[in-house]
Design a protein around this motif. Structure first.
Motif, PDB file in Angstrom:
ATOM      1  N   GLU A  60       0.820  -1.219   0.000  1.00 24.56           N
ATOM      2  CA  GLU A  60       0.000   0.000   0.000  1.00 24.56           C
ATOM      3  C   GLU A  60       0.854   1.270   0.000  1.00 24.56           C
ATOM      4  OE1 GLU A  60      -3.096  -0.167   2.949  1.00 24.56           O
ATOM      5  OE2 GLU A  60      -3.332  -2.318   2.663  1.00 24.56           O
ATOM      6  N   SER A  61       1.954   1.229  -0.749  1.00 19.05           N
ATOM      7  CA  SER A  61       2.874   2.368  -0.801  1.00 19.05           C
ATOM      8  C   SER A  61       3.651   2.311  -2.114  1.00 19.05           C
ATOM      9  CB  SER A  61       3.843   2.277   0.384  1.00 19.05           C
ATOM     10  OG  SER A  61       4.880   3.209   0.246  1.00 19.05           O
ATOM     11  N   ASN A  62       4.182   3.446  -2.526  1.00 18.45           N
ATOM     12  CA  ASN A  62       5.066   3.482  -3.683  1.00 18.45           C
ATOM     13  C   ASN A  62       6.519   3.314  -3.278  1.00 18.45           C
ATOM     14  OD1 ASN A  62       2.973   3.908  -5.507  1.00 18.45           O
ATOM     15  ND2 ASN A  62       3.026   6.126  -5.189  1.00 18.45           N
ATOM     16  N   VAL A  63       6.767   3.132  -1.984  1.00 19.27           N
ATOM     17  CA  VAL A  63       8.115   3.028  -1.440  1.00 19.27           C
ATOM     18  C   VAL A  63       8.657   1.616  -1.640  1.00 19.27           C
ATOM     19  CG1 VAL A  63       9.480   3.199   0.684  1.00 19.27           C
ATOM     20  CG2 VAL A  63       7.630   4.819   0.255  1.00 19.27           C
ATOM     21  N   VAL A  64       9.950   1.534  -1.959  1.00 21.14           N
ATOM     22  CA  VAL A  64      10.628   0.255  -2.124  1.00 21.14           C
ATOM     23  C   VAL A  64      11.737   0.170  -1.081  1.00 21.14           C
ATOM     24  CG1 VAL A  64      11.989  -1.190  -3.685  1.00 21.14           C
ATOM     25  CG2 VAL A  64      10.106   0.188  -4.578  1.00 21.14           C
ATOM     26  N   ASN A  65      11.716  -0.882  -0.304  1.00 23.16           N
ATOM     27  CA  ASN A  65      12.725  -1.171   0.699  1.00 23.16           C
ATOM     28  C   ASN A  65      13.866  -1.905  -0.013  1.00 23.16           C
ATOM     29  OD1 ASN A  65      13.806  -1.369   3.281  1.00 23.16           O
ATOM     30  ND2 ASN A  65      12.644  -3.198   3.813  1.00 23.16           N
ATOM     31  N   LYS A  66      15.092  -1.326   0.002  1.00 23.91           N
ATOM     32  CA  LYS A  66      16.212  -1.891  -0.762  1.00 23.91           C
ATOM     33  C   LYS A  66      17.331  -2.349   0.163  1.00 23.91           C
ATOM     34  CE  LYS A  66      15.328   1.198  -4.629  1.00 23.91           C
ATOM     35  NZ  LYS A  66      15.864   2.259  -5.470  1.00 23.91           N
TER      36      LYS A  66
END
Length: 181
Positions: A60-66
């Motif tokens: 539910e986000s446009n964020v990517v955990n890298k």
């Protein structure tokens, strides 16, 4: 044979390169000969890198955990079993508030479950070595009264050594500014 058991008992969660999470109640072993394609146990979750990286979309986000394996690597026999163990530095860019740095150690023989230690946020890593039976990562950080956006300037060394039973790691740090505790 070098390995890492990430869940000795109970359940664990694994995150794979496609962002899927899987639950597991059995022990999972990872070969440490190739840290670029190994599992890293962080905060109860197993993150498996492929070619040194993992991108995990956050629901539910446009964020990517890298996650990314850096070029820092050291070998040495931390558990004194006659076979070299491997330490590496891994980053986790959460896509939001910070980039966290981890020291991760893969042992030969009996693996250590909790093998990954967070040593800083937005630090500058200088070196990773094996000295006197201990893995040591040197880096620049800030004093507690400095803003997180300030340029890191205080040299700190995080040290990893085995406990007396050779069953877990003991982490400590030293610096010349008195901020390690």
């Amino acid at each position: 044979v070098a390995s890492l058991i990430v869940a000795a008992c109970g359940s664990s969660t694994e995150v794979t390169s496609n962002g899927n999470q899987t639950e597991s109640s059995s022990a999972i072993a990872q070969a440490a000969q190739d840290p670029a394609n190994a599992g890293y146990y962080i905060d109860g979750i197993l993150y498996t890198l492929v070619n040194g990286e993992l991108e995990q979309p956050i629901e539910e986000s446009n964020v990517v955990n890298k996650f990314k394996l850096l070029d820092f690597k050291a070998t040495g026999d931390i558990n004194k079993d006659g076979t070299d163990d491997v330490a590496v530095v891994l980053t986790n860019d959460t896509g939001e508030s910070g980039t966290f740095y981890y020291l991760s150690i893969f042992t030969s023989g009996t693996p250590v479950v909790e093998n990954t230690y967070n040593f800083g946020d937005r630090v500058v890593v200088k070196d990773l070595t094996f000295t006197d039976g201990k893995f040591q990562v040197s880096y620049l950080d800030r004093s507690p009264d400095q803003d997180i956006t300030s340029e890191p300037s205080i040299e700190i060394t995080t040290i990893a050594e085995m406990d007396e039973e050779n069953s877990s790691f003991v982490f400590s740090c030293v610096d010349n500014a008195g901020i390690c505790f």
